[in-house]
Write an enzyme that holds these catalytic residues in place. Structure first.
Site, PDB file in Angstrom:
ATOM      1  CB  THR A  59      -1.214   0.126   1.329  1.00 56.18           C
ATOM      2  OG1 THR A  59      -1.770  -1.140   1.194  1.00 56.18           O
ATOM      3  CG2 THR A  59      -1.618   1.303   1.336  1.00 56.18           C
ATOM      4  CG  ASN A  91       2.115  -1.247   3.843  1.00 53.82           C
ATOM      5  OD1 ASN A  91       1.988  -0.296   3.056  1.00 53.82           O
ATOM      6  ND2 ASN A  91       1.612  -2.416   3.995  1.00 53.82           N
ATOM      7  CG  HIS A 119      -1.634  -3.584  -3.317  1.00 48.91           C
ATOM      8  ND1 HIS A 119      -2.603  -4.318  -3.122  1.00 48.91           N
ATOM      9  CD2 HIS A 119      -1.270  -2.625  -1.860  1.00 48.91           C
ATOM     10  CE1 HIS A 119      -3.012  -3.927  -2.123  1.00 48.91           C
ATOM     11  NE2 HIS A 119      -2.496  -2.882  -1.475  1.00 48.91           N
ATOM     12  CG  HIS A 155      -1.276  -6.916  -1.375  1.00 47.57           C
ATOM     13  ND1 HIS A 155      -0.234  -5.964  -0.797  1.00 47.57           N
ATOM     14  CD2 HIS A 155      -2.135  -6.974  -0.587  1.00 47.57           C
ATOM     15  CE1 HIS A 155      -0.753  -5.389  -0.042  1.00 47.57           C
ATOM     16  NE2 HIS A 155      -1.925  -5.864   0.229  1.00 47.57           N
TER      17      HIS A 155
END
Length: 557
Positions: free
Chosen positions: A91, A112, A365, A498
């Site tokens: 993200t 992140n 993403h 992901h």
């Protein structure tokens, strides 16, 4: 000299005469509009947190003619082959990459969170211990700012290009989805505090919450939404055309152990907070309503100076992590998001003016299928338990070299050593690296492993090499790069995630709509980091400081 002056005067006179004549003719024939605007009044950046490109095609029959996706695809431009040009695909990196036009190796947001070798601790992407939260009592999540981002964003460049007369606002459920896109010089960034049900900010922006934000919070929108529950949009037989059965043992249960299928009860106990709302499609409604309030209160797009609104829809990520791409919940979420976006564009038509704003939509993403789903359908995939893996690595290194707790993190699919510890015992780092590579290559989940110092010399496809190199920044990255096999995730028996370089994580949508945008679509490969350069070209301003992208000229008029 005299002849030259005479010729210059003659040419100038003729030019003026021709200009007057052509202008008069153009005005008479209607081919030139002297009041034609040279830039949009507002740029709206929309990032859907966790959206695969194929959702646009898979779910197309379910999208409404007046919904957001069909409006953008039918009246705007679609880049059907937009890729993330680095790894890890998470993200914070995605939001930053879209707005800075560059990659983690340059903008510095390597995940992140990451283990910072200089600070000797884990750092969250938008943490800032020098500021305080504003908007909720004890809002620890408010200690946030964009200071960890090392470059400017396209929002910063717009502010500078207009001598800071442009307004820039960031809105999202997640702090990183609001803060990083809006840049360093934003007029405001607002994110949701699930404990209080308030949108908050930090003292990086304001000492007190702006009055309009306080008024929005007083409306208690999350409380109203929680009472509505999450109901189905379709008949059961229609869901089965797009997804597997509604109840699967490999799906998560974010709304309680007894809630295993649609519809869901989102009601909350006293003092419980609003995590159920943000984990449902109603989180998109909450975000859209906050964005509308920002447009009205900040008067975005109301004058001749271009403003920017950066909106991230975080809730699809929560839904996707719990249930996976082939779930009824993900199908339903995108049906409802399509409707929400359609209403949002109608609002912008009414407030800013149709054709007077430019919007782009992309994702930070995409996402992998749930490993349980993959196994069920005889497809490759599996899981990695990173905590257990790190414990095993430390045990193996201690047994071989006598060094305890040499590995401090497996953030972002990299092995991070305690570098100071290895230096203090004069460890043979080359030997440790080779041992770790040999150790990892025996694991079921590993496709490849190599020291990050050997990214440029390790045999692998150039496309993959570039992605790994683009994600590497020495003090914020690890010492051994792990490349997981296709379909494998860092996770547990339920849900998905992901972060890898594969197309299921890295192929994202990119839609353009509105002022200055052509109608059409292209299958030419473009990258996430081309978005900021395209916006800069549209606005005729400088691209962000670390930009490596190129304008997508086929999308622009």
């Amino acid at each position: 000299m005299y002849t030259f002056k005479l010729n210059s005067q003659f040419i100038k006179a003729m030019g003026i005469a021709l200009l007057i004549g052509n202008t008069a003719l153009a005005q008479k024939t209607g081919k030139v509009n002297p009041n034609q605007e040279k830039a949009p009044k507002l740029v709206v950046g929309i990032v859907v947190d966790q959206m695969r490109w194929d959702y646009l095609e898979r779910f197309a029959p379910l999208f409404k003619s007046n919904g957001g996706f069909k409006r953008m695809m039918n009246q705007g431009f679609s880049n059907d082959n937009c890729q993330i040009g680095y790894t890890p695909s998470v993200t914070a990196c995605g939001h930053t990459g879209i707005y800075t036009g560059t990659v983690p190796a340059v903008h510095g947001i390597t995940g992140n969170a990451w283990y910072d070798a200089l600070l000797k601790r884990t750092v969250y992407c938008s943490e800032d211990r020098t500021v305080e939260g504003v908007g909720a009592k004890g809002a620890s999540d408010g200690k946030m700012s964009p200071r960890n981002m090392l470059t400017t964003s396209i929002a910063d460049e717009l502010r500078m290009a207009t001598n800071f007369k442009s307004k820039v606002i960031g809105v999202a459920i997640k702090d990183r989805g609001a803060i990083l896109p809006a840049g360093h010089s934003a007029n405001g960034a607002y994110w949701f505090d699930a404990k209080s049900g308030n949108f908050i900010t930090s003292t990086y922006y304001y000492k007190e919450l702006p009055e309009w934000v306080a008024k929005f919070n007083n409306r208690q929108v999350p409380d109203s939404l929680s009472k509505l529950g999450w109901n189905k949009s379709l008949a059961d037989q229609l869901y089965l055309q797009y997804a597997t059965a509604d109840e699967k043992i490999y799906e998560g249960k974010p709304f309680g152990a007894n809630q295993t299928k649609l519809p869901y009860d989102l009601s909350r106990k006293e003092n419980e907070g609003f995590s159920k709302v943000v984990g449902s499609p109603w989180g998109n409604t909450l975000t859209a309503e906050m964005a509308k309030a920002a447009v009205l209160a900040e008067e975005l797009g109301k004058d001749a100076i271009t403003d920017m609104l950066a909106v991230s829809f975080s809730s699809p990520d929560y839904v996707g992590h719990s249930f996976g791409p082939n779930s009824w919940e993900v199908v339903d979420n995108y049906i409802k998001l399509d409707e929400e976006l359609g209403k949002f564009f109608e609002f912008l038509d009414a407030t800013v003016g149709k054709g007077k704003y430019t919007a782009f939509l992309s994702a930070d993403h995409a996402v992998a299928h749930v490993p349980g789903f993959m196994k069920e359908n005889k497809l490759p995939g599996g899981t990695l338990d990173d905590k257990a893996a790190m414990d095993e690595m430390n045990k193996a290194i201690k047994n071989k070299f006598g060094i305890d707790k040499a590995v401090v993190s497996l953030y972002n699919y990299q092995v991070h050593y305690n570098r100071d510890l290895l230096d203090s015992v004069n460890a043979d780092k080359k030997a440790i690296n080779q041992f770790m590579v040999n150790y990892l290559m025996k694991k079921d989940y590993i496709l490849n492993a190599f020291p990050t110092s050997e990214i440029l010399t390790t045999p692998m496809p150039q496309y993959l090499r570039e992605k790994v190199a683009n994600g590497f920044l020495y003090n914020r990255s690890g010492d051994i790069q792990m490349i997981l096999k296709s379909g494998y995730i860092d996770g547990s028996a339920t849900g998905t995630t992901h972060g890898l370089w594969y197309s299921y994580d890295a192929h994202i949508p990119l839609l353009w709509y509105g002022f200055g945008i052509k109608q059409g679509r292209s299958g030419k490969r473009v990258y996430m980091h081309d978005i900021a350069a395209t916006v800069a070209s549209l606005l005729k301003i400088q691209e962000p400081s670390g930009n490596i992208g190129h304008p997508i000229e086929e999308a622009l008029k």
